[in-house]
Write a protein that holds these residues in place. Structure first.
Motif, PDB file in Angstrom:
ATOM      1  N   PRO A   1     -16.656  23.881  10.235  1.00  0.00           N
ATOM      2  CA  PRO A   1     -16.563  23.815   8.772  1.00  0.00           C
ATOM      3  C   PRO A   1     -15.684  22.676   8.241  1.00  0.00           C
ATOM      4  CG  PRO A   1     -15.135  25.544   9.607  1.00  0.00           C
ATOM      5  CD  PRO A   1     -15.886  25.004  10.801  1.00  0.00           C
ATOM      6  N   ALA A   2     -15.137  21.845   9.121  1.00  0.00           N
ATOM      7  CA  ALA A   2     -14.312  20.723   8.668  1.00  0.00           C
ATOM      8  C   ALA A   2     -15.119  19.792   7.769  1.00  0.00           C
ATOM      9  CB  ALA A   2     -13.772  19.955   9.874  1.00  0.00           C
ATOM     10  N   THR A   3     -14.435  19.001   6.966  1.00  0.00           N
ATOM     11  CA  THR A   3     -15.102  18.074   6.062  1.00  0.00           C
ATOM     12  C   THR A   3     -15.783  16.949   6.843  1.00  0.00           C
ATOM     13  OG1 THR A   3     -13.191  16.623   5.808  1.00  0.00           O
ATOM     14  CG2 THR A   3     -13.353  18.527   4.308  1.00  0.00           C
ATOM     15  N   LEU A   4     -16.770  16.341   6.225  1.00  0.00           N
ATOM     16  CA  LEU A   4     -17.444  15.206   6.857  1.00  0.00           C
ATOM     17  C   LEU A   4     -16.465  14.074   7.120  1.00  0.00           C
ATOM     18  CD1 LEU A   4     -19.996  13.805   7.853  1.00  0.00           C
ATOM     19  CD2 LEU A   4     -20.505  13.166   5.474  1.00  0.00           C
ATOM     20  N   GLU A   5     -15.546  13.851   6.199  1.00  0.00           N
ATOM     21  CA  GLU A   5     -14.542  12.801   6.395  1.00  0.00           C
ATOM     22  C   GLU A   5     -13.698  13.074   7.636  1.00  0.00           C
ATOM     23  OE1 GLU A   5     -10.906  10.612   3.903  1.00  0.00           O
ATOM     24  OE2 GLU A   5     -11.807  12.472   3.156  1.00  0.00           O
ATOM     25  N   GLN A   6     -13.310  14.343   7.826  1.00  0.00           N
ATOM     26  CA  GLN A   6     -12.513  14.691   8.992  1.00  0.00           C
ATOM     27  C   GLN A   6     -13.320  14.522  10.282  1.00  0.00           C
ATOM     28  OE1 GLN A   6      -8.901  16.139   9.454  1.00  0.00           O
ATOM     29  NE2 GLN A   6      -9.809  14.855  11.049  1.00  0.00           N
ATOM     30  N   LYS A   7     -14.579  14.925  10.252  1.00  0.00           N
ATOM     31  CA  LYS A   7     -15.432  14.783  11.431  1.00  0.00           C
ATOM     32  C   LYS A   7     -15.604  13.309  11.804  1.00  0.00           C
ATOM     33  CE  LYS A   7     -18.008  19.035  10.494  1.00  0.00           C
ATOM     34  NZ  LYS A   7     -19.276  19.628  10.016  1.00  0.00           N
ATOM     35  N   ARG A   8     -15.786  12.475  10.816  1.00  0.00           N
ATOM     36  CA  ARG A   8     -15.911  11.036  11.084  1.00  0.00           C
ATOM     37  C   ARG A   8     -14.655  10.509  11.774  1.00  0.00           C
ATOM     38  NH1 ARG A   8     -18.212   9.493   5.058  1.00  0.00           N
ATOM     39  NH2 ARG A   8     -20.462   9.728   5.501  1.00  0.00           N
ATOM     40  N   ALA A   9     -13.494  10.941  11.296  1.00  0.00           N
ATOM     41  CA  ALA A   9     -12.230  10.477  11.890  1.00  0.00           C
ATOM     42  C   ALA A   9     -12.099  10.969  13.329  1.00  0.00           C
ATOM     43  CB  ALA A   9     -11.057  10.960  11.051  1.00  0.00           C
ATOM     44  N   TRP A  10     -12.452  12.212  13.583  1.00  0.00           N
ATOM     45  CA  TRP A  10     -12.357  12.761  14.937  1.00  0.00           C
ATOM     46  C   TRP A  10     -13.294  12.048  15.906  1.00  0.00           C
ATOM     47  CZ3 TRP A  10     -12.564  18.527  13.023  1.00  0.00           C
ATOM     48  CH2 TRP A  10     -11.274  18.926  12.646  1.00  0.00           C
ATOM     49  N   VAL A  11     -14.522  11.788  15.451  1.00  0.00           N
ATOM     50  CA  VAL A  11     -15.488  11.126  16.335  1.00  0.00           C
ATOM     51  C   VAL A  11     -15.036   9.705  16.643  1.00  0.00           C
ATOM     52  CG1 VAL A  11     -17.857  10.266  16.532  1.00  0.00           C
ATOM     53  CG2 VAL A  11     -17.436  12.565  15.638  1.00  0.00           C
ATOM     54  N   GLU A  12     -14.543   9.003  15.651  1.00  0.00           N
ATOM     55  CA  GLU A  12     -14.086   7.634  15.888  1.00  0.00           C
ATOM     56  C   GLU A  12     -12.897   7.615  16.838  1.00  0.00           C
ATOM     57  OE1 GLU A  12     -13.979   3.797  16.275  1.00  0.00           O
ATOM     58  OE2 GLU A  12     -15.600   4.859  15.213  1.00  0.00           O
ATOM     59  N   GLN A  13     -11.977   8.556  16.680  1.00  0.00           N
ATOM     60  CA  GLN A  13     -10.836   8.613  17.597  1.00  0.00           C
ATOM     61  C   GLN A  13     -11.291   8.935  19.015  1.00  0.00           C
ATOM     62  OE1 GLN A  13      -7.663  11.243  16.351  1.00  0.00           O
ATOM     63  NE2 GLN A  13      -6.561  11.022  18.270  1.00  0.00           N
ATOM     64  N   ALA A  14     -12.214   9.879  19.147  1.00  0.00           N
ATOM     65  CA  ALA A  14     -12.739  10.221  20.476  1.00  0.00           C
ATOM     66  C   ALA A  14     -13.425   9.018  21.107  1.00  0.00           C
ATOM     67  CB  ALA A  14     -13.707  11.400  20.372  1.00  0.00           C
ATOM     68  N   ALA A  15     -14.196   8.274  20.308  1.00  0.00           N
ATOM     69  CA  ALA A  15     -14.899   7.101  20.828  1.00  0.00           C
ATOM     70  C   ALA A  15     -13.903   6.032  21.296  1.00  0.00           C
ATOM     71  CB  ALA A  15     -15.829   6.537  19.764  1.00  0.00           C
ATOM     72  N   SER A  16     -12.846   5.831  20.553  1.00  0.00           N
ATOM     73  CA  SER A  16     -11.826   4.862  20.965  1.00  0.00           C
ATOM     74  C   SER A  16     -11.157   5.297  22.269  1.00  0.00           C
ATOM     75  CB  SER A  16     -10.768   4.714  19.866  1.00  0.00           C
ATOM     76  OG  SER A  16     -11.338   4.167  18.696  1.00  0.00           O
ATOM     77  N   MET A  17     -10.923   6.587  22.417  1.00  0.00           N
ATOM     78  CA  MET A  17     -10.346   7.098  23.658  1.00  0.00           C
ATOM     79  C   MET A  17     -11.323   6.939  24.822  1.00  0.00           C
ATOM     80  SD  MET A  17      -8.542  10.482  21.980  1.00  0.00           S
ATOM     81  CE  MET A  17      -8.073  11.281  23.519  1.00  0.00           C
ATOM     82  N   GLY A  18     -12.620   7.131  24.556  1.00  0.00           N
ATOM     83  CA  GLY A  18     -13.627   6.912  25.589  1.00  0.00           C
ATOM     84  C   GLY A  18     -13.657   5.468  26.057  1.00  0.00           C
TER      85      GLY A  18
END
Length: 389
Positions: free
Chosen positions: A195-212
């Protein structure tokens, strides 16, 4: 491996798998885009799923076989914590369990959403489990998260008003082992039900991608553990990361064709017998949870095994936040602590890289690791028996 050219990787039988592990950060960004493009259909489907339950909660069962089942094991504990628990009851049920004993896992009285995970959608269990759930559940919707537009799971659901299919075609791994298909299907399920906001999901995915991308850049550190004289590997974790541990041990088991013994468990559960697996030629990897309470138990088992001095190496895979394992680790620095379903993405890339390098070390070919052909990319030899409810 990530720095080798195509010819060198092809000679090792590792070109496909190496590329598919390496490309995952881009795939996650692409999966987010697919999610956003399908948001109207997803929101309509979730509204129907809530209505299906009426005054009751709708039971959402996440289903797959093998790695696809471990997608469920990884995402469901997270959704039980953060998801819409007023409307939904989340459960992980392997398709292999549903097919052989439908009435143990599906009830006619329960309003049900069946979420099917499948790389190809062509395994006998993927197809038969949809049929079996349909035979038992009276009020039913289908959500298919799959990587193959041409697969039977996607094709058979066309025109069914009860079904929504979300396709992630770039994650349809061509190698033997599921890598990007695992991480992208896990991410898509999290995005849909979080249920997180789309803005929050975008931030999480980008951070995960940078860690990858950091995993790719630091492959030499991972190879340093693989270069040691080991013949056993165990993965441990808590909550969602316990499901991730199971997938991680499968990757090295598959790519090494059983030449390296593997085990997995929860951090707390490992003391209850399975710790007997550890000997002086064992690498122990522990996923450290970002929840402050849960993290304590992961650190406890790390400190215990390291203090016992029974393993060749005891390694934390962790996002540093000040309460960290101080021994050997693959640590991600910077950024806010990611929730389980998102930190699992770069964490599993570490395990995939361990498996890839281990496969080459034992003289196997990662792209085609089963020398006898008795284990296949798409399961064969399964007999589906008739079922009458």
């Amino acid at each position: 491996m990530f720095e080798m050219d195509t010819d060198a990787l092809t000679k090792l039988g590792a070109q496909i798998t190496t590329a598919e592990i390496k490309q995952q950060p881009g795939l996650w960004r692409g999966a987010l885009k697919i999610y956003e493009e399908n948001l109207p259909a997803i929101n309509d489907f979730l509204a129907k799923a809530r209505e299906l339950g009426g005054s009751r909660r709708t039971r959402v069962i996440f289903c797959g076989a093998g790695t696809s089942a471990y997608v469920s094991d990884t995402v469901v504990p997270y959704l039980r914590r953060v998801g819409d628990r007023d409307s939904f009851e989340f459960a992980a049920v392997a398709t292999t369990d549903i097919v052989c004993s439908p009435l143990d896992y599906v009830s006619p009285e329960d309003p049900t959403v069946m979420v099917s995970f499948a790389r190809s959608g062509n395994s006998p269990e993927s197809v038969a489990s949809v049929e079996r759930v349909g035979q038992v559940a009276k009020d039913l919707l289908y959500l298919n998260i799959t990587c193959a537009p041409e697969g039977k799971l996607a094709q058979d659901s066309k025109g069914d008003p009860r079904a929504l299919t979300i396709l992630i075609p770039d994650a349809n791994d061509k190698g033997f082992a599921m890598t990007g298909s695992y991480s992208c299907m896990e991410l898509m399920a999290a995005l849909i039900f979080d249920p997180a906001t789309l803005e929050q999901k975008r931030a999480w995915v980008e951070q995960a991608a940078s860690m990858g991308e950091d995993v790719v850049a630091r492959e030499d550190q991972i190879k340093g553990w693989v270069d040691r004289d080991f013949n056993r590997v165990t993965y441990l974790g808590s909550a969602s990361l316990s499901g991730l541990a199971r997938e991680s041990q499968l990757k090295i088991l598959e790519l090494c064709a059983g030449k390296i013994a593997t085990s997995f468990d929860s951090s707390m559960g490992y003391r209850h017998g399975p710790k007997s697996f550890v000997d002086p030629k064992t690498l122990v990897f522990v996923y450290v949870n970002n929840d402050p309470y849960t993290r304590q138990y992961d650190l406890d088992i790390l400190n215990e095994i390291a203090g016992d001095k029974i393993a060749l190496a005891t390694v934390a895979i962790q996002q540093k936040n000040g309460s960290d394992f101080t021994g050997e680790s693959f640590s991600f620095e910077g950024g806010a602590p990611l929730p389980d379903a998102y930190v699992a993405l770069p964490f599993v890339m570490v395990a995939q890289t361990v498996a890839l390098n281990s496969s080459v070390k034992v003289g196997n070919t990662p792209d085609t690791p089963s020398p006898t052909g008795t284990v296949n990319r798409v399961v064969k030899g399964v007999t589906i028996h008739p079922f009458e409810n």
